[in-house]
Design a protein around this motif. Structure first.
Motif, short mmCIF file in Angstrom:
data_model
loop_
_atom_site.label_atom_id
_atom_site.label_comp_id
_atom_site.label_asym_id
_atom_site.label_seq_id
_atom_site.Cartn_x
_atom_site.Cartn_y
_atom_site.Cartn_z
N ARG A 3 0.83 -1.20 0.00
CA ARG A 3 0.00 0.00 0.00
C ARG A 3 0.86 1.26 0.00
O ARG A 3 0.56 2.23 -0.67
CB ARG A 3 -0.95 -0.01 1.19
CG ARG A 3 -2.10 -0.96 1.00
CD ARG A 3 -3.10 -0.88 2.15
NE ARG A 3 -3.66 -2.21 2.30
CZ ARG A 3 -3.32 -3.07 3.24
NH1 ARG A 3 -2.45 -2.75 4.16
NH2 ARG A 3 -3.85 -4.26 3.28
N MET A 4 1.96 1.23 0.75
CA MET A 4 2.84 2.37 0.82
C MET A 4 3.50 2.60 -0.56
O MET A 4 3.58 3.72 -1.04
CB MET A 4 3.91 2.13 1.88
CG MET A 4 4.79 3.31 2.15
SD MET A 4 5.86 3.09 3.59
CE MET A 4 6.71 1.58 3.21
N TYR A 5 3.95 1.52 -1.19
CA TYR A 5 4.59 1.64 -2.49
C TYR A 5 3.60 2.13 -3.55
O TYR A 5 3.94 2.97 -4.39
CB TYR A 5 5.23 0.33 -2.94
CG TYR A 5 5.89 0.47 -4.28
CD1 TYR A 5 7.12 1.08 -4.39
CD2 TYR A 5 5.24 0.05 -5.44
CE1 TYR A 5 7.73 1.26 -5.63
CE2 TYR A 5 5.83 0.22 -6.67
CZ TYR A 5 7.08 0.83 -6.76
OH TYR A 5 7.66 1.00 -7.99
N THR A 72 2.69 -12.11 1.04
CA THR A 72 1.84 -10.92 1.02
C THR A 72 0.63 -11.13 1.92
O THR A 72 -0.11 -12.10 1.76
CB THR A 72 1.38 -10.61 -0.42
OG1 THR A 72 2.54 -10.49 -1.24
CG2 THR A 72 0.59 -9.33 -0.48
N ALA A 73 0.45 -10.22 2.84
CA ALA A 73 -0.70 -10.31 3.75
C ALA A 73 -1.98 -10.07 2.96
O ALA A 73 -2.02 -9.31 1.99
CB ALA A 73 -0.58 -9.27 4.85
N ALA A 74 -3.03 -10.72 3.39
CA ALA A 74 -4.35 -10.52 2.77
C ALA A 74 -4.83 -9.09 3.06
O ALA A 74 -4.47 -8.49 4.07
CB ALA A 74 -5.34 -11.52 3.33
N ALA A 75 -5.64 -8.58 2.17
CA ALA A 75 -6.23 -7.26 2.39
C ALA A 75 -7.14 -7.30 3.59
O ALA A 75 -7.78 -8.32 3.86
CB ALA A 75 -7.00 -6.83 1.15
N PRO A 76 -7.20 -6.21 4.35
CA PRO A 76 -8.09 -6.21 5.51
C PRO A 76 -9.54 -6.30 5.06
O PRO A 76 -9.89 -5.86 3.96
CB PRO A 76 -7.80 -4.87 6.18
CG PRO A 76 -7.17 -4.03 5.15
CD PRO A 76 -6.51 -4.96 4.17
N PRO A 77 -10.40 -6.85 5.90
CA PRO A 77 -11.81 -6.96 5.51
C PRO A 77 -12.45 -5.57 5.39
O PRO A 77 -12.07 -4.63 6.08
CB PRO A 77 -12.45 -7.74 6.67
CG PRO A 77 -11.49 -7.62 7.79
CD PRO A 77 -10.14 -7.37 7.22
N ARG A 78 -13.37 -5.46 4.46
CA ARG A 78 -14.08 -4.19 4.28
C ARG A 78 -15.12 -4.06 5.38
O ARG A 78 -15.75 -5.03 5.76
CB ARG A 78 -14.76 -4.14 2.92
CG ARG A 78 -13.75 -4.09 1.79
CD ARG A 78 -14.45 -3.95 0.46
NE ARG A 78 -13.44 -3.85 -0.56
CZ ARG A 78 -13.39 -2.85 -1.43
NH1 ARG A 78 -14.29 -1.92 -1.42
NH2 ARG A 78 -12.44 -2.82 -2.33
N SER A 79 -15.27 -2.85 5.85
CA SER A 79 -16.27 -2.66 6.91
C SER A 79 -17.53 -2.02 6.39
O SER A 79 -17.63 -1.53 5.34
CB SER A 79 -15.70 -1.81 8.02
OG SER A 79 -15.16 -0.61 7.53
#
Length: 79
Positions: A3-5, A72-79
């Motif tokens: 995300r930072m990149y 690579t970590a999974a994307a956080p769940p959408r809220s």
């Protein structure tokens, strides 16, 4: 990191590089490009970046790092 990149690259592509390019003529940009290519060939040889990339890919494969998705970590769940 991803995300930072992505944020960093987006700013480069939409703000930094376009602003930088406005300070040079097309001829100057071509000359700069040629200079970077000369540096690439001096550092990495005739096929430059492509050969270095193949070498690094081979090393990554030998160490089991070729599939970056496994790190690579999974994307956080959408809220």
């Amino acid at each position: 990191m991803v995300r930072m990149y992505e944020n960093h690259a987006a700013r480069e592509d939409t703000i930094v590089f376009p602003a930088w390019k406005t300070n040079f003529s097309n001829q100057q940009l071509e000359e700069i490009s040629d200079q970077f290519e000369d540096i690439e060939h001096k550092m990495f040889g005739k096929d430059g970046f492509e050969d270095a990339e193949k070498t690094i890919s081979g090393i990554e494969g030998n160490f089991g790092f070729a599939d970056l998705a496994q790190f690579t970590a999974a994307a956080p769940p959408r809220s």
